[in-house]
Motif scaffolding. Structure first.
Motif, PDB file in Angstrom:
ATOM      1  N   GLN A  35      -3.725  -9.161  -5.320  1.00  0.00           N
ATOM      2  CA  GLN A  35      -3.000  -8.293  -6.077  1.00  0.00           C
ATOM      3  C   GLN A  35      -2.490  -7.240  -5.078  1.00  0.00           C
ATOM      4  O   GLN A  35      -1.513  -6.765  -5.490  1.00  0.00           O
ATOM      5  N   VAL A  36      -3.025  -7.087  -4.039  1.00  0.00           N
ATOM      6  CA  VAL A  36      -2.388  -6.071  -2.958  1.00  0.00           C
ATOM      7  C   VAL A  36      -1.659  -6.649  -1.751  1.00  0.00           C
ATOM      8  O   VAL A  36      -1.093  -5.989  -1.008  1.00  0.00           O
ATOM      9  N   PRO A  39       3.497 -11.332  -2.800  1.00  0.00           N
ATOM     10  CA  PRO A  39       4.701 -10.995  -3.418  1.00  0.00           C
ATOM     11  C   PRO A  39       4.581 -11.005  -4.909  1.00  0.00           C
ATOM     12  O   PRO A  39       4.949 -10.107  -5.840  1.00  0.00           O
ATOM     13  N   TYR A  42       2.897  -7.697  -6.104  1.00  0.00           N
ATOM     14  CA  TYR A  42       3.526  -6.687  -6.072  1.00  0.00           C
ATOM     15  C   TYR A  42       4.569  -6.763  -7.310  1.00  0.00           C
ATOM     16  O   TYR A  42       4.812  -5.707  -7.751  1.00  0.00           O
ATOM     17  N   PRO A  46       3.770  -2.978  -8.858  1.00  0.00           N
ATOM     18  CA  PRO A  46       4.233  -2.431  -7.701  1.00  0.00           C
ATOM     19  C   PRO A  46       3.486  -1.349  -7.448  1.00  0.00           C
ATOM     20  O   PRO A  46       2.927  -0.968  -6.410  1.00  0.00           O
ATOM     21  N   LYS A  47       2.885  -0.495  -8.510  1.00  0.00           N
ATOM     22  CA  LYS A  47       2.487   0.896  -8.082  1.00  0.00           C
ATOM     23  C   LYS A  47       1.020   0.700  -7.546  1.00  0.00           C
ATOM     24  O   LYS A  47       0.624   1.092  -6.595  1.00  0.00           O
ATOM     25  N   VAL A  49       0.045  -1.590  -5.618  1.00  0.00           N
ATOM     26  CA  VAL A  49       0.304  -2.037  -4.158  1.00  0.00           C
ATOM     27  C   VAL A  49       0.687  -0.806  -3.348  1.00  0.00           C
ATOM     28  O   VAL A  49       0.443  -0.611  -2.266  1.00  0.00           O
ATOM     29  N   ILE A  50       1.670  -0.210  -3.950  1.00  0.00           N
ATOM     30  CA  ILE A  50       2.267   0.946  -2.999  1.00  0.00           C
ATOM     31  C   ILE A  50       1.221   1.976  -2.951  1.00  0.00           C
ATOM     32  O   ILE A  50       1.041   2.533  -1.756  1.00  0.00           O
ATOM     33  N   TYR A  53      -1.203   0.781   0.106  1.00  0.00           N
ATOM     34  CA  TYR A  53      -0.770   0.877   1.318  1.00  0.00           C
ATOM     35  C   TYR A  53      -0.620   2.481   1.576  1.00  0.00           C
ATOM     36  O   TYR A  53      -0.790   2.903   2.677  1.00  0.00           O
ATOM     37  N   SER A 113      12.870  -3.638  -1.026  1.00  0.00           N
ATOM     38  CA  SER A 113      12.060  -4.946  -1.568  1.00  0.00           C
ATOM     39  C   SER A 113      13.170  -6.231  -1.938  1.00  0.00           C
ATOM     40  O   SER A 113      12.443  -7.177  -2.208  1.00  0.00           O
ATOM     41  N   ARG A 145       9.471  -0.738  -0.193  1.00  0.00           N
ATOM     42  CA  ARG A 145       8.235  -1.506  -0.288  1.00  0.00           C
ATOM     43  C   ARG A 145       7.571  -1.218   1.282  1.00  0.00           C
ATOM     44  O   ARG A 145       8.298  -0.826   2.176  1.00  0.00           O
ATOM     45  N   TRP A 150       3.311 -10.219   3.444  1.00  0.00           N
ATOM     46  CA  TRP A 150       2.191 -10.530   2.410  1.00  0.00           C
ATOM     47  C   TRP A 150       1.897 -11.916   2.544  1.00  0.00           C
ATOM     48  O   TRP A 150       3.081 -12.828   3.250  1.00  0.00           O
TER      49      TRP A 150
END
Ligand code: OAD
Length: 235
Positions: A35-36, A39, A42, A46-47, A49-50, A53, A113, A145, A150
């Motif tokens: 999940q994190v 690609p 993401y 995406p949220k 993952v963002i 990080y 991205s 991103r 990844w």
């Protein structure tokens, strides 16, 4: 000066309070890696993952380099040192190492991205910018991103790292389970006559069967021992 090449992994930063990935209770026990750190993850969310990080980035503000990082930086007084790290933190730099190759990217940077490896879009964040939001864009209009390699993505810095491995006079491995390629394959480029040292409190399998001088200790204690060994040999 002899060329000293040091490959580091998550165990290097463990004594600074950053979790490793594969030890029990490690990051990949707590967060599903697919999940994190892929690609596909993401693209799906995406949220998530963002935010993941953003948290890692904020942690950088609360941790500091440990004695192991400092000893590596001090070795620049005696050797031509290149650090090849799988870590995305900035603790080697903050300890004073001048030549650090990041194989898996850097938490302090973000990128496009659409073209993540295009230097035009790679941007260093100031600490006050560490919280990236959905809707923050690179100059090509894509979502910003993390500048992180990844799983399943190319590792552009590996070629540079291989060049250094091939030229090494001494090769050191610290705090990596050597599970992730191509980083784990770097040892295969180190010439046969070059001494290799490995610092890790646990056993790490060297699949090639190559002889390695193992220091079964944590990064700080292990580096202290290694420094003595290296300086006695070169004296
Ligand atoms: P791992 O979590 O796989 O391995 C960490 C290693 O550090 C293990 O061999 C531990 O025994 C060792 N270790 C633990 N505490 C230590 C200490 N105090 N001093 C020295 N060593 C210690 O981490 P990596 O091998 O770095 O990639 O993982 C490689 C990559 O997999 C990471 O860069 C990351 C991850 O998925 C990405 O995120 C792309």
């Amino acid at each position: 000066m002899k060329k000293l090449v040091i490959l580091t992994g998550a165990g290097m930063s463990a004594e600074s309070g950053i979790s490793t990935f594969r030890d029990s209770g490690g990051l990949w026990d707590r967060y599903p890696v697919e999940q994190v750190a892929t690609p596909e993850g993401y693209a799906a969310n995406p949220k998530l993952v963002i935010d993941f990080y953003n948290e890692r980035r904020k942690q950088l503000l609360t941790v500091k380099p440990n004695r192991g990082h400092e000893l590596i930086a001090e070795l620049e007084n005696f050797f031509d040192v290149t650090v090849v790290t799988q870590n995305v933190d900035n603790l080697h730099e903050r300890a004073g190492s001048h030549h650090v190759i990041h194989l898996h990217g850097e938490l302090t940077k973000v990128t496009s991205s659409w073209q993540p490896n295009n230097p035009k879009y790679i941007k260093e964040l100031k600490p006050e910018e560490y919280e990236v939001k959905m809707g923050d864009t690179a100059t090509d209009g894509s979502q910003l991103r993390p500048f992180i390699v990844w799983f399943g993505e190319a590792v552009p810095m590996i070629e540079t790292a291989i060049d250094y491995a091939e030229q090494a006079d001494i090769f050191v491995i610290i705090g990596t389970s050597l599970n992730v390629y191509p980083a784990a394959g770097l040892l295969n480029y180190v010439p046969a006559h070059v001494p290799v040292y490995l610092i890790d409190p646990k056993e790490v399998a060297i699949t090639s069967g190559r002889h390695v001088n193992v220091i079964r200790k944590g990064a700080s204690e292990g580096m202290c021992e290694l420094k003595k060994m290296l300086l006695n040999e070169t004296a």
